[in-house]
Scaffold this motif. Sequence first.
Motif, PDB file in Angstrom:
ATOM      1  N   GLY A  83     -53.790  -7.419  98.363  1.00  0.00           N
ATOM      2  CA  GLY A  83     -55.110  -6.992  98.808  1.00  0.00           C
ATOM      3  C   GLY A  83     -56.266  -7.505  97.986  1.00  0.00           C
ATOM      4  O   GLY A  83     -57.396  -7.017  98.138  1.00  0.00           O
ATOM      5  N   LYS A  84     -56.039  -8.501  97.140  1.00  0.00           N
ATOM      6  CA  LYS A  84     -57.100  -9.018  96.271  1.00  0.00           C
ATOM      7  C   LYS A  84     -57.480 -10.450  96.590  1.00  0.00           C
ATOM      8  O   LYS A  84     -58.164 -11.098  95.807  1.00  0.00           O
ATOM      9  CB  LYS A  84     -56.681  -8.889  94.803  1.00  0.00           C
ATOM     10  N   ALA A 164     -60.976  -6.845  86.027  1.00  0.00           N
ATOM     11  CA  ALA A 164     -62.344  -6.329  86.038  1.00  0.00           C
ATOM     12  C   ALA A 164     -62.865  -6.083  87.450  1.00  0.00           C
ATOM     13  O   ALA A 164     -64.016  -5.679  87.629  1.00  0.00           O
ATOM     14  CB  ALA A 164     -63.267  -7.299  85.303  1.00  0.00           C
ATOM     15  N   GLY A 165     -62.019  -6.353  88.438  1.00  0.00           N
ATOM     16  CA  GLY A 165     -62.434  -6.149  89.821  1.00  0.00           C
ATOM     17  C   GLY A 165     -63.274  -7.277  90.383  1.00  0.00           C
ATOM     18  O   GLY A 165     -63.932  -7.115  91.409  1.00  0.00           O
ATOM     19  N   ARG A 166     -63.260  -8.430  89.720  1.00  0.00           N
ATOM     20  CA  ARG A 166     -64.028  -9.590  90.191  1.00  0.00           C
ATOM     21  C   ARG A 166     -63.062 -10.566  90.855  1.00  0.00           C
ATOM     22  O   ARG A 166     -62.265 -11.194  90.182  1.00  0.00           O
ATOM     23  CB  ARG A 166     -64.752 -10.264  89.028  1.00  0.00           C
ATOM     24  N   CYS A 167     -63.152 -10.702  92.167  1.00  0.00           N
ATOM     25  CA  CYS A 167     -62.211 -11.537  92.900  1.00  0.00           C
ATOM     26  C   CYS A 167     -62.795 -12.894  93.292  1.00  0.00           C
ATOM     27  O   CYS A 167     -62.117 -13.691  93.952  1.00  0.00           O
ATOM     28  CB  CYS A 167     -61.717 -10.815  94.144  1.00  0.00           C
ATOM     29  N   LYS A 168     -64.034 -13.152  92.904  1.00  0.00           N
ATOM     30  CA  LYS A 168     -64.662 -14.431  93.227  1.00  0.00           C
ATOM     31  C   LYS A 168     -64.260 -15.460  92.182  1.00  0.00           C
ATOM     32  O   LYS A 168     -64.566 -15.307  90.992  1.00  0.00           O
ATOM     33  CB  LYS A 168     -66.182 -14.275  93.267  1.00  0.00           C
ATOM     34  N   ILE A 169     -63.570 -16.498  92.602  1.00  0.00           N
ATOM     35  CA  ILE A 169     -63.002 -17.466  91.664  1.00  0.00           C
ATOM     36  C   ILE A 169     -64.085 -18.201  90.888  1.00  0.00           C
ATOM     37  O   ILE A 169     -63.934 -18.458  89.690  1.00  0.00           O
ATOM     38  CB  ILE A 169     -62.105 -18.461  92.412  1.00  0.00           C
TER      39      ILE A 169
END
Length: 214
Positions: A83-84, A164-169
Amino acid sequence: MTTASSMSAAFPGLTGLVLAGGRSRRLGRDKVVLPVSGRCMLERMVDLLQTVCDRVWISGRDPQTVGLGAPLHLEWVPDEIVGKGPLAGILTCLRKAQGPVLAVACDLPLLDQATLETLVTAWRNRSSEHVMTTYLQQETGFIESLVAIYEPTAEPLLAMALEAGRCKISSAIPEKLRCHIPYSQNHAEVFFNVNYPADLAMLRQLGLVHENET
């Protein structure tokens, strides 16, 4: 049907990864099996990666159960954290491969071999400090993180971003650690992806998808 045994290993040690985990909600149908020029997008992307990689894996979807009519005999790499999005898939693959990974989204019907070969050439000539090799659009600064090669040394950066909840590469890997191949908006069509019905309509106008196939 593509099989692992049919691969042509142009660059030994480079693992290809097709990111096929999206559920195509915006398109309203499963884009993975969308026929483009007579072949489904997943199979087409596998064949492209096989021209520059010595093995190809599938992320996000078991290739034997995607409804292709016959199983795609390639290794499936389930996300360690589900889900990420693509970041999680690339992270899982890096940990498994223990080597560089060329990751591409499955929904790029105009991506071609020349674009991948240019990417691999830049990767081979990169600075040792670079952990990611990708295309960068000159006018906007946008990077093609889903047509990119990741080093094993990118793994801790991706892991920290995920934690950290940051899924933007693009935010996970600093600019100074990326090797960029600049391109112009005038040549952006190769990165065209299929997300909406209007995108599918454009493929029909180009003659790449026919009504009786969709």
